[in-house]
Design a protein around this motif. Structure first.
Motif, PDB file in Angstrom:
ATOM      1  N   THR A 151      -0.147  43.791  98.422  1.00 23.89           N
ATOM      2  CA  THR A 151      -0.958  43.824  97.192  1.00 23.89           C
ATOM      3  C   THR A 151      -0.952  42.398  96.610  1.00 23.89           C
ATOM      4  OG1 THR A 151       0.906  44.248  95.691  1.00 23.89           O
ATOM      5  CG2 THR A 151      -0.189  46.190  96.615  1.00 23.89           C
ATOM      6  N   ALA A 152      -1.923  42.136  95.721  1.00 24.47           N
ATOM      7  CA  ALA A 152      -1.993  40.830  95.059  1.00 24.47           C
ATOM      8  C   ALA A 152      -0.721  40.605  94.231  1.00 24.47           C
ATOM      9  CB  ALA A 152      -3.233  40.757  94.178  1.00 24.47           C
ATOM     10  N   ARG A 153      -0.199  41.676  93.657  1.00 22.57           N
ATOM     11  CA  ARG A 153       1.021  41.605  92.847  1.00 22.57           C
ATOM     12  C   ARG A 153       2.210  41.104  93.683  1.00 22.57           C
ATOM     13  NH1 ARG A 153       2.445  40.720  87.837  1.00 22.57           N
ATOM     14  NH2 ARG A 153       0.260  41.263  87.567  1.00 22.57           N
ATOM     15  N   HIS A 154       2.311  41.580  94.930  1.00 19.94           N
ATOM     16  CA  HIS A 154       3.387  41.096  95.821  1.00 19.94           C
ATOM     17  C   HIS A 154       3.273  39.585  96.035  1.00 19.94           C
ATOM     18  CE1 HIS A 154       3.548  45.330  97.904  1.00 19.94           C
ATOM     19  NE2 HIS A 154       4.252  45.305  96.782  1.00 19.94           N
ATOM     20  N   VAL A 155       2.048  39.089  96.208  1.00 18.20           N
ATOM     21  CA  VAL A 155       1.845  37.650  96.404  1.00 18.20           C
ATOM     22  C   VAL A 155       2.299  36.914  95.147  1.00 18.20           C
ATOM     23  CG1 VAL A 155       0.185  35.808  96.898  1.00 18.20           C
ATOM     24  CG2 VAL A 155      -0.160  38.088  97.902  1.00 18.20           C
ATOM     25  N   TYR A 156       1.900  37.466  94.010  1.00 17.09           N
ATOM     26  CA  TYR A 156       2.243  36.875  92.711  1.00 17.09           C
ATOM     27  C   TYR A 156       3.761  36.772  92.548  1.00 17.09           C
ATOM     28  CZ  TYR A 156       1.720  36.014  87.677  1.00 17.09           C
ATOM     29  OH  TYR A 156       1.756  35.463  86.422  1.00 17.09           O
ATOM     30  N   GLU A 157       4.467  37.824  92.964  1.00 15.54           N
ATOM     31  CA  GLU A 157       5.940  37.823  92.843  1.00 15.54           C
ATOM     32  C   GLU A 157       6.558  36.635  93.592  1.00 15.54           C
ATOM     33  OE1 GLU A 157       6.317  42.702  92.661  1.00 15.54           O
ATOM     34  OE2 GLU A 157       7.063  41.651  94.431  1.00 15.54           O
ATOM     35  N   ASP A 158       5.990  36.281  94.730  1.00 14.19           N
ATOM     36  CA  ASP A 158       6.561  35.187  95.540  1.00 14.19           C
ATOM     37  C   ASP A 158       6.015  33.807  95.153  1.00 14.19           C
ATOM     38  OD1 ASP A 158       7.916  37.178  96.868  1.00 14.19           O
ATOM     39  OD2 ASP A 158       7.299  36.574  98.884  1.00 14.19           O
ATOM     40  N   PHE A 159       4.780  33.742  94.619  1.00 11.95           N
ATOM     41  CA  PHE A 159       4.142  32.424  94.439  1.00 11.95           C
ATOM     42  C   PHE A 159       3.593  32.151  93.036  1.00 11.95           C
ATOM     43  CE2 PHE A 159       3.909  33.182  99.054  1.00 11.95           C
ATOM     44  CZ  PHE A 159       4.607  32.055  99.472  1.00 11.95           C
ATOM     45  N   ASN A 160       4.016  32.932  92.068  1.00 12.13           N
ATOM     46  CA  ASN A 160       3.573  32.689  90.697  1.00 12.13           C
ATOM     47  C   ASN A 160       3.899  31.247  90.279  1.00 12.13           C
ATOM     48  OD1 ASN A 160       2.848  32.844  88.003  1.00 12.13           O
ATOM     49  ND2 ASN A 160       4.751  33.871  87.398  1.00 12.13           N
ATOM     50  N   GLY A 161       2.867  30.545  89.799  1.00 11.48           N
ATOM     51  CA  GLY A 161       3.075  29.168  89.335  1.00 11.48           C
ATOM     52  C   GLY A 161       3.015  28.128  90.446  1.00 11.48           C
ATOM     53  N   LYS A 162       2.890  28.597  91.691  1.00 12.56           N
ATOM     54  CA  LYS A 162       2.909  27.657  92.828  1.00 12.56           C
ATOM     55  C   LYS A 162       1.549  27.521  93.510  1.00 12.56           C
ATOM     56  CE  LYS A 162       7.776  27.841  93.579  1.00 12.56           C
ATOM     57  NZ  LYS A 162       8.351  29.186  93.422  1.00 12.56           N
ATOM     58  N   ILE A 163       0.664  28.510  93.347  1.00 15.30           N
ATOM     59  CA  ILE A 163      -0.692  28.424  93.914  1.00 15.30           C
ATOM     60  C   ILE A 163      -1.694  28.744  92.797  1.00 15.30           C
ATOM     61  CG2 ILE A 163      -0.002  29.015  96.283  1.00 15.30           C
ATOM     62  CD1 ILE A 163      -0.995  31.873  95.799  1.00 15.30           C
ATOM     63  N   PRO A 164      -2.931  28.206  92.886  1.00 20.10           N
ATOM     64  CA  PRO A 164      -3.849  28.400  91.767  1.00 20.10           C
ATOM     65  C   PRO A 164      -4.536  29.765  91.754  1.00 20.10           C
ATOM     66  CG  PRO A 164      -4.845  26.972  93.433  1.00 20.10           C
ATOM     67  CD  PRO A 164      -3.440  27.228  93.876  1.00 20.10           C
ATOM     68  N   LEU A 165      -4.704  30.399  92.933  1.00 22.43           N
ATOM     69  CA  LEU A 165      -5.596  31.562  92.971  1.00 22.43           C
ATOM     70  C   LEU A 165      -5.193  32.586  94.035  1.00 22.43           C
ATOM     71  CD1 LEU A 165      -8.350  32.822  92.048  1.00 22.43           C
ATOM     72  CD2 LEU A 165      -9.458  31.398  93.786  1.00 22.43           C
ATOM     73  N   ILE A 166      -5.293  33.862  93.630  1.00 24.62           N
ATOM     74  CA  ILE A 166      -5.128  34.972  94.580  1.00 24.62           C
ATOM     75  C   ILE A 166      -6.423  35.792  94.551  1.00 24.62           C
ATOM     76  CG2 ILE A 166      -3.796  37.041  95.172  1.00 24.62           C
ATOM     77  CD1 ILE A 166      -1.457  35.829  93.484  1.00 24.62           C
ATOM     78  N   LEU A 167      -7.070  35.942  95.700  1.00 24.27           N
ATOM     79  CA  LEU A 167      -8.288  36.765  95.772  1.00 24.27           C
ATOM     80  C   LEU A 167      -7.860  38.201  96.047  1.00 24.27           C
ATOM     81  CD1 LEU A 167     -10.626  34.444  97.905  1.00 24.27           C
ATOM     82  CD2 LEU A 167     -10.622  34.756  95.406  1.00 24.27           C
ATOM     83  N   TYR A 292       5.724  48.054 104.117  1.00 28.06           N
ATOM     84  CA  TYR A 292       6.078  46.861 103.334  1.00 28.06           C
ATOM     85  C   TYR A 292       6.124  47.160 101.842  1.00 28.06           C
ATOM     86  CZ  TYR A 292       5.556  43.932 107.500  1.00 28.06           C
ATOM     87  OH  TYR A 292       5.702  43.350 108.724  1.00 28.06           O
ATOM     88  N   ALA A 293       5.212  47.989 101.372  1.00 27.30           N
ATOM     89  CA  ALA A 293       5.231  48.333  99.945  1.00 27.30           C
ATOM     90  C   ALA A 293       6.544  49.050  99.612  1.00 27.30           C
ATOM     91  CB  ALA A 293       4.033  49.212  99.602  1.00 27.30           C
ATOM     92  N   LEU A 294       7.010  49.907 100.525  1.00 27.54           N
ATOM     93  CA  LEU A 294       8.259  50.636 100.258  1.00 27.54           C
ATOM     94  C   LEU A 294       9.486  49.729 100.384  1.00 27.54           C
ATOM     95  CD1 LEU A 294       7.595  54.137 101.868  1.00 27.54           C
ATOM     96  CD2 LEU A 294       7.371  53.435  99.477  1.00 27.54           C
ATOM     97  N   LEU A 295       9.441  48.768 101.301  1.00 31.42           N
ATOM     98  CA  LEU A 295      10.565  47.812 101.387  1.00 31.42           C
ATOM     99  C   LEU A 295      10.664  47.020 100.087  1.00 31.42           C
ATOM    100  CD1 LEU A 295      10.156  46.469 105.055  1.00 31.42           C
ATOM    101  CD2 LEU A 295      12.061  47.844 104.192  1.00 31.42           C
ATOM    102  N   ARG A 296       9.507  46.632  99.545  1.00 36.91           N
ATOM    103  CA  ARG A 296       9.524  45.883  98.279  1.00 36.91           C
ATOM    104  C   ARG A 296       9.981  46.770  97.132  1.00 36.91           C
ATOM    105  NH1 ARG A 296       6.752  40.387  97.387  1.00 36.91           N
ATOM    106  NH2 ARG A 296       6.285  39.727  99.507  1.00 36.91           N
ATOM    107  N   LYS A 297       9.554  48.042  97.151  1.00 36.60           N
ATOM    108  CA  LYS A 297       9.991  48.969  96.112  1.00 36.60           C
ATOM    109  C   LYS A 297      11.499  49.208  96.239  1.00 36.60           C
ATOM    110  CE  LYS A 297       8.814  53.393  94.093  1.00 36.60           C
ATOM    111  NZ  LYS A 297       8.090  54.658  94.270  1.00 36.60           N
ATOM    112  N   GLY A 298      11.951  49.347  97.466  1.00 37.75           N
ATOM    113  CA  GLY A 298      13.377  49.585  97.722  1.00 37.75           C
ATOM    114  C   GLY A 298      14.253  48.469  97.179  1.00 37.75           C
ATOM    115  N   GLU A 299      13.848  47.226  97.391  1.00 35.29           N
ATOM    116  CA  GLU A 299      14.702  46.113  96.942  1.00 35.29           C
ATOM    117  C   GLU A 299      14.767  46.043  95.419  1.00 35.29           C
ATOM    118  OE1 GLU A 299      13.013  42.456  98.528  1.00 35.29           O
ATOM    119  OE2 GLU A 299      11.457  42.422  97.007  1.00 35.29           O
ATOM    120  N   LYS A 300      13.759  46.635  94.746  1.00 31.31           N
ATOM    121  CA  LYS A 300      13.757  46.611  93.275  1.00 31.31           C
ATOM    122  C   LYS A 300      14.511  47.790  92.684  1.00 31.31           C
ATOM    123  CE  LYS A 300       9.293  44.376  92.896  1.00 31.31           C
ATOM    124  NZ  LYS A 300       8.159  44.975  93.600  1.00 31.31           N
ATOM    125  N   THR A 301      14.557  48.912  93.405  1.00 28.80           N
ATOM    126  CA  THR A 301      15.094  50.134  92.796  1.00 28.80           C
ATOM    127  C   THR A 301      16.445  50.558  93.362  1.00 28.80           C
ATOM    128  OG1 THR A 301      13.826  51.441  94.375  1.00 28.80           O
ATOM    129  CG2 THR A 301      12.812  51.071  92.225  1.00 28.80           C
TER     130      THR A 301
END
Ligand code: TXA
Ligand code: MG
Length: 337
Positions: A151-167, A292-301
């Motif tokens: 998801t775009a949100r996953h990209v944001y989690e890793d690169f917020n402030g480091k890239i200008p744009l997520i499509l 992948y969505a569940l692996l990311r959810k797993g690491e948070k919960t």
């Protein structure tokens, strides 16, 4: 730098084009996972990708093109079977490795004389690639070794402030990376399993091998040598006939103050009604989409994610199991040694 997430809207592609022409890195949706893209002709732009991801300099990138792009600019020769495979599966989740003409930046292929080309089917990706009309070098848009983003949100989690744009094109329907296929030999050979399966390739090409690096040999696809796709919590992994052991570990971990959680297929979740579970689903396609969505959810919960291997092994599951084994740091066939 502020990172903008844009869904289809007026001028969104003009902005993406401007950033790419300026040598910036733009993340974009594909049907497999999100990509972190830059102009493949520019040394500086390509190097920026490696730097942003923390990616080892010997792990080559895939070049993405739109469906009308003339790939003869990029590849030297094409075996007969590869042309047939392109017709059958592109645009789609199949990356094809060819002898390179050497026109793109030398950093794309990390010194190899081959080039990996992918024509994604996602409308967002196609529109973006068409707008820039350049080959776009793009790895998955995650920090090196972290779980790939769907998801775009996953990209944001890793690169917020480091890239200008997520499509933002929504959640990726494929969910695991493209099949990487070596098309430089007599018969095609799979370097990374994915949604286009060996059976599907063999049905068009007549034959299809699967590459396994021999012990001590430099792998053909260097990405295979790294631990990948890992959630940022403790992990444990059990085979399909070890559910009892998995349950014992869950109890033990809970007693020790951990917050364990199972990641397993639907039928197994159903046997564990009184436990925290993340349900991968039933079919291979569903498990690919959710992994992948569940692996990311797993690491948070959870603090301990306990994977249980699904029973089905064939078709798309070959790719799903490969990613699961890597995420949980389990040996996966000879290429891992
Ligand atoms: O679905 C995908 O393929 C996604 C989306 C964004 O398109 N991209 C992706 O890229 O997964 P990345 O960089 O995470 O994985 C590329 C894989 C690596 O295993 C790399 O070693 C292999 O492709 N590769 C790239 N160029 C190669 C080449 N010339 N020869 C052999 N393997 C190559
Ligand atoms: Mg990757």
């Amino acid at each position: 730098m502020e990172t903008q997430i844009l869904s289809r809207s007026r001028g969104w592609l003009d902005l993406a084009k401007k950033y790419i022409k300026d040598g910036e890195v733009v993340a974009f949706h594909t049907e497999t996972v999100y990509g972190l893209g830059a102009n493949a002709f520019s040394d500086d732009a390509v190097l920026k990708i490696f730097e942003l991801k923390g990616r080892p300099q010997d792990n080559p990138l895939i070049v993405h093109v739109h469906k009308d792009y003339d790939i003869s600019l990029l590849i030297d020769s094409e075996p007969f079977y590869a042309a047939a495979l392109r017709k059958a599966f592109l645009p789609g989740p199949l990356t094809m490795v060819y002898p390179s003409t050497g026109r793109v930046s030398k950093y794309v292929s990390c010194g190899l004389d081959t080039l990996a080309i992918r024509m994604p089917s996602s409308p967002t990706a196609q529109e973006f690639l068409k707008a820039v009309d350049l080959p776009i070098a793009a790895p998955s848009a995650n920090l090196s070794k972290h779980v790939s983003p769907v998801t775009a949100r996953h990209v944001y989690e890793d690169f917020n402030g480091k890239i200008p744009l997520i499509l933002d094109g929504g959640a990726c329907r494929g969910g695991i990376e493209s099949t990487v296929l070596d098309c430089t030999g007599e018969i095609p050979q799979i370097l990374r399993e994915g949604l286009v399966t060996r059976e599907m390739i063999a049905s068009v090409a007549g034959d299809c091998g699967i590459y396994h690096a021999k012990q001590g040999e430099k792998p053909k696809s260097p990405g295979m040598a790294y631990k990948h796709y890992s959630p940022r919590c403790k992990t444990a992994f059990f085979r399909e006939n070890q559910t009892e052991e998995a349950v014992a570990l869950y109890h033990e971990a809970e007693t020790a103050g951990e917050k364990p959680c199972f990641l397993c297929e639907r039928d197994v979740c159903a046997l564990l009604p009184n436990f925290r579970t993340l349900d991968l689903g039933g079919s291979g396609e569903e498990m690919a989409r959710k992994l992948y969505a569940l692996l990311r959810k797993g690491e948070k919960t959870a603090t301990l994610l306990i994977g249980i291997e699904p029973r089905e092994k064939g078709g798309v599951m070959a790719g799903v199991l490969n990613r699961m084994h890597r995420a949980f740091g389990v040996e996966h066939g000879p290429e891992e040694s």
